[in-house]
Design an enzyme around this catalytic site. Sequence first.
Site, PDB file in Angstrom:
ATOM      1  CD  GLU A  91      -2.757  -1.089   2.584  1.00  0.00           C
ATOM      2  OE1 GLU A  91      -2.354  -0.188   3.337  1.00  0.00           O
ATOM      3  OE2 GLU A  91      -3.481  -1.988   2.621  1.00  0.00           O
ATOM      4  CB  CYS A 104       1.916   7.367   3.851  1.00  0.00           C
ATOM      5  SG  CYS A 104       2.309   6.177   4.991  1.00  0.00           S
ATOM      6  CB  CYS A 111       4.337  -5.457   9.674  1.00  0.00           C
ATOM      7  SG  CYS A 111       5.180  -4.803  11.256  1.00  0.00           S
ATOM      8  CB  CYS A 115       1.034  -3.012  16.904  1.00  0.00           C
ATOM      9  SG  CYS A 115       2.818  -2.379  16.897  1.00  0.00           S
ATOM     10  CB  CYS A 118      -1.532  -2.690  13.919  1.00  0.00           C
ATOM     11  SG  CYS A 118      -0.653  -2.065  12.055  1.00  0.00           S
ATOM     12  CB  CYS A 335      -1.061   0.817   7.937  1.00  0.00           C
ATOM     13  SG  CYS A 335      -0.173   2.354   7.837  1.00  0.00           S
TER      14      CYS A 335
END
Length: 346
Positions: A91, A104, A111, A115, A118, A335
């Site tokens: 993205e 961004c 990832c 978290c 997220c 995100c």
Amino acid sequence: MKPLIYDFTLEELVEWARDNGEPAFRGGQIFDWLYVKRVSDFDSMSNLPKALRVKLDEQFSINALSEITRLESKDGTVKFLFGLSDDHAIETVIMKHNYGNSVCVTTQVGCRIGCTFCASTLGGLKRDLTAGEIVAQVVRSQQILDARGERVSSIVIMGTGEPFENYDATMRFLRLMIHEKGLNIGQRHITVSTSGIVPSIYKFADEDTQINLAISIHAPNDALRSKLMPVNRRYPFDEVMESLRYYQAKTGRRISFEYALIGGVNDRPEHAEELAGVLKHMLCHVNLIPVNHVPERKYVRTSRGDIFQFQRILAEQGVNVTIRREQGHDIAAACGQLRAKHMELR
């Protein structure tokens, strides 16, 4: 697979030209076509000999990204899902502000930081992006803005992934972005955000740049941060803060702290008081972020009144604080949300 030409610095392109029997200035011309004229194919590099254009096409790839989805918000935010050469997707977001356009960028496919609020971490980490794949996100964004007569005025490295776990590629990307013969983005108009990878914070402090540093903090203490951010178990709160004090002593620069407010979890007055106690003697700014709803997570947004109360407590303790203006709320702004939906459909 041919290497991506955006992975190469000006100096490396000059060396490539020499190695291929061309005068050194050809490397500079190639760099200019990539970043100033921003062509999307080698044949458009019209001041290069035809044989050289053919050789470039034989040895390099120039198209790193294929557009899968484009979502446009009422507020001017544009979110892209780009396909990579290996069928992964990432993205990129263009955000319109009153001071210009910010891009961004993403630094990893997925990832591993984990978290709990997220969407980026859903599915884990697939691979790092190369510097050129990060560069291509900015170049593509600038090509889109060229049609409007506008330019990329700032870059935030806050998309999917942990840039400081892809440190070398991130630093190469940054050097390409600030190059005076390229896009020439001002260093103070670039922000890199980390979840607190302590060894990389020390390295970044020693880089001698003017690039801004932001820290995803999200809690005022070790116990709560470990619940929200498993990376805190690797790099505890106190170690993160110590590395930031080193960074500040070395650079004299202000640090931004990103704090995602989650209803009933980290948004109580006592959390604000504790956070103020930690930060009030630092040169810093706190950016409060009402957490985006992610269907796969069970967290809820902090109420408007509680957001303002949290801000007021920090401000009364002398901490510089703002509430992030929400953008792209109507287009899966969090995100990783767009990529997660794409993965579900495959």
